[in-house]
Design a protein around this motif. Sequence first.
Motif, PDB file in Angstrom:
ATOM      1  N   ILE A 158      48.963  37.503 -37.594  1.00 12.63           N
ATOM      2  CA  ILE A 158      48.353  36.368 -37.803  1.00 12.63           C
ATOM      3  C   ILE A 158      48.185  35.983 -39.048  1.00 12.63           C
ATOM      4  O   ILE A 158      48.528  34.837 -39.567  1.00 12.63           O
ATOM      5  CB  ILE A 158      46.811  36.422 -37.097  1.00 12.63           C
ATOM      6  CG1 ILE A 158      46.886  36.575 -35.567  1.00 12.63           C
ATOM      7  CG2 ILE A 158      45.962  35.001 -37.655  1.00 12.63           C
ATOM      8  CD1 ILE A 158      45.681  36.944 -34.906  1.00 12.63           C
ATOM      9  N   ASP A 159      47.820  36.860 -40.067  1.00  7.06           N
ATOM     10  CA  ASP A 159      47.714  36.717 -41.437  1.00  7.06           C
ATOM     11  C   ASP A 159      49.048  36.372 -42.049  1.00  7.06           C
ATOM     12  O   ASP A 159      49.111  35.669 -43.170  1.00  7.06           O
ATOM     13  CB  ASP A 159      46.945  37.790 -42.276  1.00  7.06           C
ATOM     14  CG  ASP A 159      45.611  37.972 -41.677  1.00  7.06           C
ATOM     15  OD1 ASP A 159      45.317  37.034 -41.222  1.00  7.06           O
ATOM     16  OD2 ASP A 159      45.163  39.068 -42.136  1.00  7.06           O
ATOM     17  N   GLN A 160      50.280  36.838 -41.583  1.00  7.95           N
ATOM     18  CA  GLN A 160      51.491  36.505 -42.129  1.00  7.95           C
ATOM     19  C   GLN A 160      52.101  35.291 -41.653  1.00  7.95           C
ATOM     20  O   GLN A 160      53.170  34.568 -42.228  1.00  7.95           O
ATOM     21  CB  GLN A 160      52.493  37.847 -41.649  1.00  7.95           C
ATOM     22  CG  GLN A 160      52.234  39.105 -42.266  1.00  7.95           C
ATOM     23  CD  GLN A 160      53.041  40.242 -41.692  1.00  7.95           C
ATOM     24  OE1 GLN A 160      53.770  39.974 -40.816  1.00  7.95           O
ATOM     25  NE2 GLN A 160      52.698  41.310 -42.262  1.00  7.95           N
ATOM     26  N   ALA A 161      51.289  34.459 -40.636  1.00  9.17           N
ATOM     27  CA  ALA A 161      52.118  33.139 -40.047  1.00  9.17           C
ATOM     28  C   ALA A 161      51.725  32.091 -41.261  1.00  9.17           C
ATOM     29  O   ALA A 161      51.038  32.119 -41.985  1.00  9.17           O
ATOM     30  CB  ALA A 161      51.380  33.048 -39.007  1.00  9.17           C
ATOM     31  N   LYS A 162      53.167  31.291 -41.450  1.00 11.14           N
ATOM     32  CA  LYS A 162      53.102  30.402 -42.473  1.00 11.14           C
ATOM     33  C   LYS A 162      52.825  29.029 -41.931  1.00 11.14           C
ATOM     34  O   LYS A 162      52.796  28.042 -42.726  1.00 11.14           O
ATOM     35  CB  LYS A 162      54.401  30.642 -43.095  1.00 11.14           C
ATOM     36  CG  LYS A 162      55.041  31.792 -43.520  1.00 11.14           C
ATOM     37  CD  LYS A 162      54.078  32.340 -44.791  1.00 11.14           C
ATOM     38  CE  LYS A 162      54.674  33.354 -45.742  1.00 11.14           C
ATOM     39  NZ  LYS A 162      54.382  34.679 -45.176  1.00 11.14           N
ATOM     40  N   SER A 163      52.774  28.680 -40.639  1.00 13.59           N
ATOM     41  CA  SER A 163      52.593  27.338 -40.130  1.00 13.59           C
ATOM     42  C   SER A 163      51.610  27.378 -39.161  1.00 13.59           C
ATOM     43  O   SER A 163      51.537  28.285 -38.336  1.00 13.59           O
ATOM     44  CB  SER A 163      54.007  26.676 -39.775  1.00 13.59           C
ATOM     45  OG  SER A 163      54.565  27.644 -38.800  1.00 13.59           O
ATOM     46  N   PHE A 213      50.296  28.914 -33.126  1.00 14.92           N
ATOM     47  CA  PHE A 213      50.092  28.660 -31.660  1.00 14.92           C
ATOM     48  C   PHE A 213      51.041  29.105 -30.938  1.00 14.92           C
ATOM     49  O   PHE A 213      50.842  29.592 -29.785  1.00 14.92           O
ATOM     50  CB  PHE A 213      50.095  27.045 -31.701  1.00 14.92           C
ATOM     51  CG  PHE A 213      48.896  26.411 -32.155  1.00 14.92           C
ATOM     52  CD1 PHE A 213      47.755  26.623 -31.155  1.00 14.92           C
ATOM     53  CD2 PHE A 213      48.686  25.600 -33.160  1.00 14.92           C
ATOM     54  CE1 PHE A 213      46.558  26.016 -31.569  1.00 14.92           C
ATOM     55  CE2 PHE A 213      47.552  25.057 -33.601  1.00 14.92           C
ATOM     56  CZ  PHE A 213      46.599  25.200 -32.948  1.00 14.92           C
ATOM     57  N   GLU A 214      52.241  29.921 -31.317  1.00 12.68           N
ATOM     58  CA  GLU A 214      53.220  30.489 -30.715  1.00 12.68           C
ATOM     59  C   GLU A 214      52.494  31.905 -30.680  1.00 12.68           C
ATOM     60  O   GLU A 214      52.785  32.756 -29.743  1.00 12.68           O
ATOM     61  CB  GLU A 214      54.570  30.752 -31.447  1.00 12.68           C
ATOM     62  CG  GLU A 214      55.234  29.534 -31.382  1.00 12.68           C
ATOM     63  CD  GLU A 214      56.492  29.705 -32.174  1.00 12.68           C
ATOM     64  OE1 GLU A 214      56.877  30.682 -32.878  1.00 12.68           O
ATOM     65  OE2 GLU A 214      57.453  28.645 -32.181  1.00 12.68           O
ATOM     66  N   LEU A 215      51.803  32.523 -31.522  1.00 11.65           N
ATOM     67  CA  LEU A 215      51.182  33.752 -31.559  1.00 11.65           C
ATOM     68  C   LEU A 215      50.048  33.691 -30.608  1.00 11.65           C
ATOM     69  O   LEU A 215      49.709  34.564 -29.799  1.00 11.65           O
ATOM     70  CB  LEU A 215      50.484  34.164 -33.132  1.00 11.65           C
ATOM     71  CG  LEU A 215      51.435  34.677 -33.929  1.00 11.65           C
ATOM     72  CD1 LEU A 215      50.916  35.040 -35.221  1.00 11.65           C
ATOM     73  CD2 LEU A 215      52.107  36.164 -33.385  1.00 11.65           C
ATOM     74  N   LEU A 268      40.267  37.467 -32.468  1.00 14.98           N
ATOM     75  CA  LEU A 268      41.663  37.355 -33.001  1.00 14.98           C
ATOM     76  C   LEU A 268      42.127  35.942 -32.861  1.00 14.98           C
ATOM     77  O   LEU A 268      42.730  35.493 -33.364  1.00 14.98           O
ATOM     78  CB  LEU A 268      42.732  38.464 -32.508  1.00 14.98           C
ATOM     79  CG  LEU A 268      42.527  39.696 -32.991  1.00 14.98           C
ATOM     80  CD1 LEU A 268      43.419  40.712 -32.132  1.00 14.98           C
ATOM     81  CD2 LEU A 268      42.776  39.794 -34.491  1.00 14.98           C
ATOM     82  N   ASP A 269      41.641  35.476 -31.515  1.00 13.80           N
ATOM     83  CA  ASP A 269      41.897  34.184 -31.066  1.00 13.80           C
ATOM     84  C   ASP A 269      41.274  33.074 -32.072  1.00 13.80           C
ATOM     85  O   ASP A 269      41.984  32.012 -32.579  1.00 13.80           O
ATOM     86  CB  ASP A 269      41.780  33.928 -29.634  1.00 13.80           C
ATOM     87  CG  ASP A 269      41.918  32.362 -29.274  1.00 13.80           C
ATOM     88  OD1 ASP A 269      43.074  31.990 -29.138  1.00 13.80           O
ATOM     89  OD2 ASP A 269      41.067  31.817 -28.535  1.00 13.80           O
ATOM     90  N   LEU A 270      39.979  33.499 -32.166  1.00 15.45           N
ATOM     91  CA  LEU A 270      39.273  32.479 -33.195  1.00 15.45           C
ATOM     92  C   LEU A 270      39.910  32.584 -34.675  1.00 15.45           C
ATOM     93  O   LEU A 270      39.939  31.770 -35.422  1.00 15.45           O
ATOM     94  CB  LEU A 270      37.943  32.940 -33.518  1.00 15.45           C
ATOM     95  CG  LEU A 270      36.846  32.501 -32.284  1.00 15.45           C
ATOM     96  CD1 LEU A 270      35.661  33.229 -32.411  1.00 15.45           C
ATOM     97  CD2 LEU A 270      36.807  31.071 -32.588  1.00 15.45           C
ATOM     98  N   ALA A 289      42.263  19.231 -32.837  1.00  7.46           N
ATOM     99  CA  ALA A 289      41.125  18.949 -31.574  1.00  7.46           C
ATOM    100  C   ALA A 289      42.360  19.131 -30.516  1.00  7.46           C
ATOM    101  O   ALA A 289      42.029  19.354 -29.350  1.00  7.46           O
ATOM    102  CB  ALA A 289      40.446  17.730 -31.567  1.00  7.46           C
ATOM    103  N   ASN A 290      43.402  18.398 -30.709  1.00  6.06           N
ATOM    104  CA  ASN A 290      44.370  17.986 -29.412  1.00  6.06           C
ATOM    105  C   ASN A 290      45.006  19.439 -29.101  1.00  6.06           C
ATOM    106  O   ASN A 290      45.398  19.460 -27.978  1.00  6.06           O
ATOM    107  CB  ASN A 290      45.595  17.079 -29.862  1.00  6.06           C
ATOM    108  CG  ASN A 290      44.872  15.696 -29.900  1.00  6.06           C
ATOM    109  OD1 ASN A 290      44.054  15.501 -29.273  1.00  6.06           O
ATOM    110  ND2 ASN A 290      45.665  14.710 -30.685  1.00  6.06           N
ATOM    111  N   ARG A 291      45.327  20.531 -30.285  1.00 10.81           N
ATOM    112  CA  ARG A 291      46.034  21.556 -29.863  1.00 10.81           C
ATOM    113  C   ARG A 291      45.130  22.838 -29.640  1.00 10.81           C
ATOM    114  O   ARG A 291      45.830  23.773 -29.093  1.00 10.81           O
ATOM    115  CB  ARG A 291      46.996  21.804 -31.199  1.00 10.81           C
ATOM    116  CG  ARG A 291      47.795  20.520 -31.241  1.00 10.81           C
ATOM    117  CD  ARG A 291      49.210  20.857 -32.793  1.00 10.81           C
ATOM    118  NE  ARG A 291      49.737  21.754 -32.119  1.00 10.81           N
ATOM    119  CZ  ARG A 291      50.737  22.243 -33.166  1.00 10.81           C
ATOM    120  NH1 ARG A 291      50.805  21.834 -34.068  1.00 10.81           N
ATOM    121  NH2 ARG A 291      51.385  23.277 -32.934  1.00 10.81           N
ATOM    122  N   ALA A 292      44.153  22.578 -29.766  1.00 13.05           N
ATOM    123  CA  ALA A 292      43.203  23.867 -30.014  1.00 13.05           C
ATOM    124  C   ALA A 292      42.357  24.101 -28.717  1.00 13.05           C
ATOM    125  O   ALA A 292      41.348  24.714 -28.596  1.00 13.05           O
ATOM    126  CB  ALA A 292      42.264  23.941 -31.181  1.00 13.05           C
TER     127      ALA A 292
END
Length: 731
Positions: A100-105, A110-112, A142-144, A160-163
């Motif tokens: 999660i911490d390594q994700a850049k975008s 959201f893929e994770l 972790l989801d949070l 709001a649309n994606r979460a």
Amino acid sequence: MNNPKPALAGRFKGVRYFNGGLFSKVEPIELTNAELELIGGDDGAALMDWSKVSPVIFGSLFQQSMDANERHALGAHFTSEADIQRIVGPTIVRPWRERIDQAKSAKELFELRRELMDFKVLDPACGSGNFLYVSFRELARLDLRILTRAEEMLTPKEFANRAKPICAISPTQFYGLDIDTFGVELAKVSLMMAKKLALDEAITVLSHDQTQFSFVDEDALPLDNLDGNVQRDDAVFCEWPKVDTIIGNPPFQSKNKMIDEFGRAYVNRVRTAHPEVPGRADYCVYWLRKAHDQLQPGQRAGLVGTNTIRQNYSRIGGLDHIVRNNGTITEAVSSQVWSGDAVVHVSIVNWVKGEQPGPKKLFKQNGDQLESPWEVRDVDTINSALSFGIDLKDAKALTVNAKSDACYQGQTHGHDGFLMSHSEATLMIAAEPSFGEVLFPFLITDDLIGTTAGKPSRYVIDFGKRELLEAQSYKELFKRVEKRVLPDREKSAAKEKAENEEALKDNPKAKIAKDHSSALERWWLLFRAREKMLAATAKLPRYIACGRVTKRPIFEFIDPAIHPNDSLTVFPLADDYSFGVLQSGIHWQWFNERCSSMKADPRYTSNTVFDSFPWPQDPKPKTVKAVAEAAVALRTLRHKLVEKHNMGLRELYRTTEKPGAHPLKDAQAKLDHAVREAFGMPKGKDAVQFLFDLNQELAVKQENGQEVRGPGLPSFINDPAAYITSDRLTA
């Protein structure tokens, strides 16, 4: 509550739909007035605020629902959250948090999240579901973590649309197996509560002034039906669900107690189903091995086990199998005092099927108390012995040791009816001198090192090889054994027979026990008389003994008139050189690395320690003499200190563990130097590494039929008597 269509009238009007599992069948319960008062009275449970109660409490309720005997038989024990986190943290949380911490975008995040929604967890010994609950909570956090990072990258509207949903974790991602019906039902309720608590936490974290995030349709009801997820079954035999990670605390049951607690038929079925696991392995080893075999490459597991999983047959069946089959131990606790009610020391192991580069953390608690200090090290590799030192699992038994008469376990009397006090025995021998032929001083470890004199406090009735008619000529002693021992031997044999019949009914080819039936056939004799050991010591003016379970290197010479109890390891060697080698810190280091254990205390066993210990192969006469002289000097000093300060050997050796100068430390250092010289050990060389290398070299030699020097004085010593002094413990 069991019907999605709400009631239009009556007492259930307005009651929300729960689910089809929890209320699919409502069993009527008859309650007394007192029980009704406990539920609905002025201070009744129904009127209390239960919103802050953690589902972890169910673990304690589950354990307390069993009586002590049932808990012991099943090996079921409540696991504290601190210990659960030692598995959930390294096996679930940390690997996910790193990703999660390594994700850049936001896209990566959201893929994770989608991957996290499909992540499945199994506890194959779930009890009340504490491991599953903590795992649910940590996955929800972790989801949070994903959402809070994504919120920083998106506009409020985009977020709001994606979460949605606000909590992506579902109880249906979690699976459990247990043989206890009540525990299974508690586990389901724990997961149902976890969903509600995780949702509340998510709303609290994400509800802040600057966002207009809507929580419409975010509801913990209806609850999920978990009947297919958490099931009553025997994990040793049943098929496990396919998941992404396996965690838990399998039952604590030693190999020695399995037959007593589970019955021979069950144990035979276990061993038949898993022939690859040594029969002398502890019960929890079956979970370790099955978990690893279940994992796919890259998947992880973390389990608690008795601390014997890192030793001998249990290690061979479990951790050796893991590390030799593409498993990498990523974090472990070598040994710790169990935080629950069980009086055991445990090991905790986390591993991945595959490689994991970088340092690994290995923990060890040194002591017997919950507050005992911890040792923590970063290591490149955690071996299957979970040890900081060299991995000695490949040390070979040396035939010259194993086939010698130089190491035995003491006598197992098998019943207190064979024992009597020192005063009673001496009076009986005085009244009837012939009793001295079968009545002997009987030494235990606590006598040897726990008292100032070190002398036996009890005697043992040992008829040796005498047949029944000959034994009963010692009338008073024979009648004593007949009255006290025979009835219990008959009961034990009857119980064994019933267990054997059950086992044979289950499997006509089953292996059956004969120990108690054999003991009944010769009921007047000790259970394990160790006749070969007694024959070996009888030839000598003295023999060496040490406590079989001991924290400290305390060896002593014993008069052969004294019979050693099975709490002692016996070395039928009379010379000071052999004593010096055994008493040396070099031998003690080998012992510490190779021994088994009882709780936290090391246990000296011939097949693990003595048989593989390489003796000096090319000592010179002067080095043999130096070892013998240093050994005599150490014993002489030791006896003077014991007498001067009125303390036993155990208490004396405890004083050496404190900082500062100590005469016994100096004497031990001189002995260790002499033994290193006898080995030809280079200065500064690690003793254990040297011994392991020598063991491997000698194993090759014995394979090739070359001579290997074994225990005892070297054969070139022309005058062995010169190395046998007279000091020894007498009765």
